[in-house]
Design a protein around this motif. Structure first.
Motif, PDB file in Angstrom:
ATOM      1  N   ALA A   1       2.371   1.780  -3.479  1.00 57.07           N
ATOM      2  CA  ALA A   1       1.496   1.707  -4.655  1.00 57.07           C
ATOM      3  C   ALA A   1       1.501   2.983  -5.496  1.00 57.07           C
ATOM      4  O   ALA A   1       1.633   2.907  -6.725  1.00 57.07           O
ATOM      5  CB  ALA A   1       0.075   1.346  -4.227  1.00 57.07           C
TER       6      ALA A   1
ATOM      7  N   ASP B   1       0.815  -1.212   0.000  1.00 58.38           N
ATOM      8  CA  ASP B   1       0.000   0.000   0.000  1.00 58.38           C
ATOM      9  C   ASP B   1       0.848   1.262   0.000  1.00 58.38           C
ATOM     10  O   ASP B   1       0.549   2.222  -0.721  1.00 58.38           O
ATOM     11  CB  ASP B   1      -0.929  -0.002   1.213  1.00 58.38           C
ATOM     12  CG  ASP B   1      -1.968  -1.113   1.130  1.00 58.38           C
ATOM     13  OD1 ASP B   1      -2.235  -1.580  -0.001  1.00 58.38           O
ATOM     14  OD2 ASP B   1      -2.493  -1.527   2.182  1.00 58.38           O
ATOM     15  N   ASP B   2       1.899   1.309   0.809  1.00 59.10           N
ATOM     16  CA  ASP B   2       2.715   2.518   0.903  1.00 59.10           C
ATOM     17  C   ASP B   2       3.462   2.800  -0.392  1.00 59.10           C
ATOM     18  O   ASP B   2       3.757   3.960  -0.704  1.00 59.10           O
ATOM     19  CB  ASP B   2       3.719   2.394   2.053  1.00 59.10           C
ATOM     20  CG  ASP B   2       3.036   2.428   3.413  1.00 59.10           C
ATOM     21  OD1 ASP B   2       1.871   2.865   3.442  1.00 59.10           O
ATOM     22  OD2 ASP B   2       3.641   2.013   4.414  1.00 59.10           O
TER      23      ASP B   2
ATOM     24  N   VAL C   1      -4.896   6.811  -6.193  1.00 61.40           N
ATOM     25  CA  VAL C   1      -4.350   6.219  -4.970  1.00 61.40           C
ATOM     26  C   VAL C   1      -3.988   7.313  -3.973  1.00 61.40           C
ATOM     27  O   VAL C   1      -4.257   7.197  -2.769  1.00 61.40           O
ATOM     28  CB  VAL C   1      -3.123   5.355  -5.297  1.00 61.40           C
ATOM     29  CG1 VAL C   1      -2.505   4.806  -4.015  1.00 61.40           C
ATOM     30  CG2 VAL C   1      -3.509   4.206  -6.220  1.00 61.40           C
TER      31      VAL C   1
END
Length: 547
Positions: A401, A398-399, A431
């Protein structure tokens, strides 16, 4: 278990002398243990000596484990499987030349530019001419060369250096390799050996042969090629009628042609139908190598494979496990240090356990950032397929992306796929909209989008993107300059369209770039009048980077 760099395993040999040194050290420290416990009471002396010695032994053992785990992590251990995104772009081609004696048969039309010679070209001469034309035309992809005469040999590994391939082809003849007969199975296997790296591109082998097989079978090689995703193509040399095989004149060949057991000349023919049926099983094409446009047709075919890019699906890949060995090394080192200290410092051990737990929690974040760094490294060196592969893996974190989406956009842009780049930049913005403050990344997305729109002559969208970049960071001179240029170009385009619609002829511009000095002088004056500030004095390079 497999290893990415098994050569590092040789360092494990160093553990043997280290272990021997620790044994000698233990012998010397036994006396130190007796001195350490000498001041203790009689009841506690034996217990202190035993504890000191055992702590020293365990401390040394865990230190050896620390070194061992560290070496194993450097070797890159892998086990298990995981599904990873598979991006394919470009094509690697291996030219597989049959140089057996039958390729010396002269039943091919004269080579272009050699029509007055009055003599047919040999199959090998025709094959070499075709290979040279392809090497010259496909100079932007990796090309290798394999040759076969009795057995296959990979002569030139895959390379972008077309000169190396051309030099090899110029020096090649049917006597370059000893042996007799034709083994296309061995030739294809040798050519397939060029695709040992993990570059995610299409793979193709071009067989330049008459199709005769004297040993081996082709079915096994075709099956291996299909499993490896290799496309086989073939250029058939010679004619269906064939001709005698020339050899060196001697007692066995008084006329300079190869004779059969009954004394008749051996007639070698082209097996075109056999070659066609074989290569079509792998999705390849067959072409008559005698055609003067054979090189052009094959060139267009391989270019079409090169243009076929995108996310082709997923593939199974051995999962990297080096992180586990790094963690084990840290734990072993911590235990070694803990056992080497006194009783009063036992509280250090819970602290170490907490630190190791935290490091395990942050492992995923670190891996995502490492993948981004890896992708940036490949991207900066023009290795875009490797960069795209790293960015696709980083999207699972996630960090990382948004940075992965931005990296994919930059790679696509470098590959001249502007629409795909814009889509990736838009995905990165989505995002970022979910949370997080990344002003520099947001600025780069807007700025790069503006550059792409300007190249596509969509000046209104370009101005909108540059304006968005300035809303994020109004101190960037390059965005101001490009915004002004976009607005000015848009204004001139609108004026030109209005003049054309009113029937006013356009005059004064005879070249495509004749307005450039006027535009740049105008922009320079506007910048000097409007944007004189302290930030101008701080920037040494006013051109600004194109991210």
């Amino acid at each position: 278990m497999i290893f990415d760099s098994p050569r590092f395993l040789l360092l494990l040999i160093l553990l043997i002398p280290i272990a021997i040194m620790m044994i000698f050290r233990y012998q010397k420290c036994r006396n130190a243990a007796d001195l350490f416990a000498a001041s203790a009471s009689v009841g506690k002396k034996d217990a202190l000596v035993k504890e000191y010695r055992s702590r020293m032994v365990y401390s040394d053992c865990f230190f050896v484990l620390f070194l061992g785990f560290l070496i194993l992590s450097l070797a890159g251990p892998r086990w298990g499987e995981e599904l990873v995104a598979d991006y394919r772009r470009g094509v690697d081609v291996v030219l597989a030349l049959d140089i057996s004696r039958s390729m010396n048969v002269r039943d091919c039309p004269p080579l272009p530019g050699n029509q007055d010679a009055g003599q047919n070209a040999s199959r090998l001469e025709r094959a070499l001419a075709l290979a040279r034309d392809l090497a010259l035309g496909l100079n932007d992809i990796r090309i290798g060369t394999a040759i076969g005469k009795g057995r296959g040999i990979l002569a030139v590994p895959l390379t972008y250096d077309s000169e190396a391939v051309l030099n090899f082809l110029d020096s090649l003849d049917s006597f370059a390799v000893t042996g007799t007969g034709t083994d296309l199975d061995s030739l294809i296997t040798a050519a397939s050996g060029a695709f040992k790296d993990n570059m995610p591109g299409r793979r193709g082998i071009l067989l330049l042969t008459d199709g005769e097989i004297h040993s081996g079978t082709l079915e096994g090689a075709l099956k291996k090629a299909q499993d490896a995703g290799i496309v086989l193509c073939a250029a058939g040399l010679g004619t269906e009628d064939g001709g005698p095989v020339p050899v060196e004149a001697g007692a066995d060949a008084p006329n300079g042609v190869l004779l059969s057991a009954n004394g008749l000349p051996v007639i070698s023919t082209r097996r075109g139908e056999f070659l066609k049926n074989s290569v079509e099983k792998t999705g390849g094409i067959y072409i008559d190598g005698n055609r003067n446009d054979a090189a052009a047709i094959l060139h267009d075919y391989f270019k079409s494979l090169s243009a076929d890019s995108g996310l082709s699906g997923h593939r199974r890949e051995s999962k990297a496990r080096w992180q586990l060995f790094v963690l084990a090394a840290l734990v072993s080192f911590g235990v070694s240090r803990f056992l080497g200290v006194g009783r009063r410092k036992k509280k250090i051990f819970p602290v170490l356990l907490c630190l190791f737990a935290l490091s395990g929690i942050s492992c995923s974040r670190t891996e995502g950032k490492l993948l981004i760094m890896e992708g940036n490294f490949f991207n900066s060196r023009g290795l875009y397929t490797e960069a795209i592969s790293s960015y696709l893996k980083a999207m699972d974190y996630d960090d990382a992306a948004p940075y992965a989406e931005y990296g994919l956009g930059s790679a696509y842009w470098a590959l001249e796929e502007s629409q795909a780049a814009l889509e990736r930049y838009a995905a990165a913005e989505k995002v970022l909209a979910l949370g997080g403050d990344h002003p520099e990344l947001r600025y780069r997305i807007q700025y790069n989008s503006g550059i792409i729109y300007f190249e596509k002559r969509e000046y209104e969208q370009a101005a909108k993107a540059f304006r968005g970049a300035l809303e994020i960071d109004g101190s960037r001179i390059e965005a101001k300059r490009n915004l002004e240029l976009s607005l000015l170009t848009l204004d001139r385009a609108s004026s030109s369209q209005a003049s054309t619609a009113e029937g006013v002829p356009e005059t004064g511009n005879t070249g495509e770039g004749s307005d450039s000095p006027i535009l740049y002088n105008y922009l320079r004056q506007r910048e000097q009048d409007q944007w004189k500030s302290r930030e101008w004095a701080k920037e040494d390079d006013t051109s600004g980077p194109d991210y």
